[in-house]
Scaffold this active site. Structure first.
Site, mmCIF file in Angstrom:
data_model
loop_
_atom_site.group_PDB
_atom_site.id
_atom_site.type_symbol
_atom_site.label_atom_id
_atom_site.label_comp_id
_atom_site.label_asym_id
_atom_site.label_seq_id
_atom_site.Cartn_x
_atom_site.Cartn_y
_atom_site.Cartn_z
ATOM 1 N N ASP A 156 0.851 -1.191 0.000
ATOM 2 C CA ASP A 156 0.000 0.000 0.000
ATOM 3 C C ASP A 156 0.884 1.237 0.000
ATOM 4 O O ASP A 156 1.900 1.289 0.685
ATOM 5 C CB ASP A 156 -0.945 0.001 1.207
ATOM 6 N N SER A 157 0.515 2.224 -0.805
ATOM 7 C CA SER A 157 1.213 3.512 -0.857
ATOM 8 C C SER A 157 2.682 3.320 -1.233
ATOM 9 O O SER A 157 2.984 2.793 -2.309
ATOM 10 C CB SER A 157 1.047 4.234 0.481
#
Length: 312
Positions: free
Chosen positions: A154-155
């Protein structure tokens, strides 16, 4: 610019936290606050959760294995946590990793890579790539199928997942069969419309993202192994599920990543989560609507790699 009511209520519970300014606060202080947020407990039982040490004794790398079932020879997802390359731990993403394992039926190995600014580019990426190769080489010991190794994150962790695939392409190593990319960081130029529209939204502001880039890649120009969209071609990368958030500064670059992958002949499934802000997946174990979005993404990942649909 309406945040989904479930997520808005959860974010309101965090409103009493001290303000975080990456440009003026020391990174140690930021970690003390953000790495100890009262995130919702997962309550998700696994068949096995085991801490690992990989690499050499001189340069050990910690990781955590999640096995949702007792089955052997399962697909393995190598997961890299978010946090702008400078915060986050395998503990901050424990609930999300459990949920991905449960929803996909796959094993998950979460990697505790080195963080910037103490360890700037390419150290976190080198850790991510080395860990992926280690997991593939030790797959049988981890009750996993070496022919079905995936990467996810994520990210900033999504950025490391894509960059790991780019390094694998460079090395002509075909050991990665899929990617799950949750609102990935893709472009150091940070000049998309979504940066202007959502620069002051909760969990990730444009000014803080700018400082995260400065921590991770202080040298100029930025390598295309960090600023993914500056690669001339993304051809030959593994199939990908790309999830973007409607109210996120990274929305447009994630959307462009999905478009570029498709143009370059990579099988891609793109899901844009309406009413969501950056980091929403970390609330999946507590918020039913977020859980449904993550379930959709995980089902698409199963379709890409040809596994049976989970009943979770």
């Amino acid at each position: 610019m309406q945040i989904h009511p479930e997520l808005a209520a959860a974010l309101a519970q965090l409103s009493g936290l001290p303000p975080i300014d990456y440009q003026t606060m020391p990174i140690a202080g930021i970690r003390q606050v953000l790495d100890h947020l009262p995130m919702p407990p997962s309550g998700l039982e696994m068949h096995e959760v085991r801490d690992l040490s990989m690499g050499s004794p001189e340069s050990p790398l910690a990781a955590r294995l999640y096995r949702p079932t007792a089955d052997d020879n399962m697909p393995m997802v190598v997961f890299f946590h978010g946090g702008g390359w400078c915060i986050g731990t395998i503990d901050t993403h424990d609930g999300l990793c459990r949920h991905i394992a449960l929803l996909t039926g796959m094993n998950v190995c979460s990697i505790d890579y080195r963080l910037a600014p103490e360890h700037a580019f390419p150290a976190p990426l080198n850790d991510a790539y080395a860990a992926t190769r280690w997991v593939a080489a030790h797959a049988h010991e981890l009750h996993s199928d070496p022919s079905r190794i995936l990467v996810a994150g994520d990210s900033a962790g999504g950025n490391l997942a894509i960059a790991t695939c780019l390094k694998a392409r460079h090395d002509q190593w075909n050991g990665i069969c899929g990617q799950l990319l949750l609102y990935p960081v893709c472009d150091a130029r940070a000049d998309s419309a979504s940066y202007s529209l959502y620069g002051d939204m909760p969990l990730l502001s444009s000014t803080n993202m700018q400082q995260m880039w400065a921590y991770y890649h202080p040298a100029q120009p930025v390598s295309p192994l960090a600023s993914i969209l500056e690669n001339e071609s993304l051809a030959g990368l593994p199939p990908a599920v790309v999830v973007t958030a409607e109210l996120d500064i990274l929305r447009d670059e994630g959307n462009e990543l999905a478009r570029r992958l498709a143009v370059d002949g990579v099988e891609v499934m793109h899901l844009q989560a309406q009413g969501m802000v950056h980091g929403f997946a970390s609330f999946s174990t507590a918020l039913p609507h977020v859980a449904s979005i993550l379930r959709d993404a995980c089902t698409r990942l199963q379709l890409l790699v040809g596994t049976q649909e989970s009943t979770a």
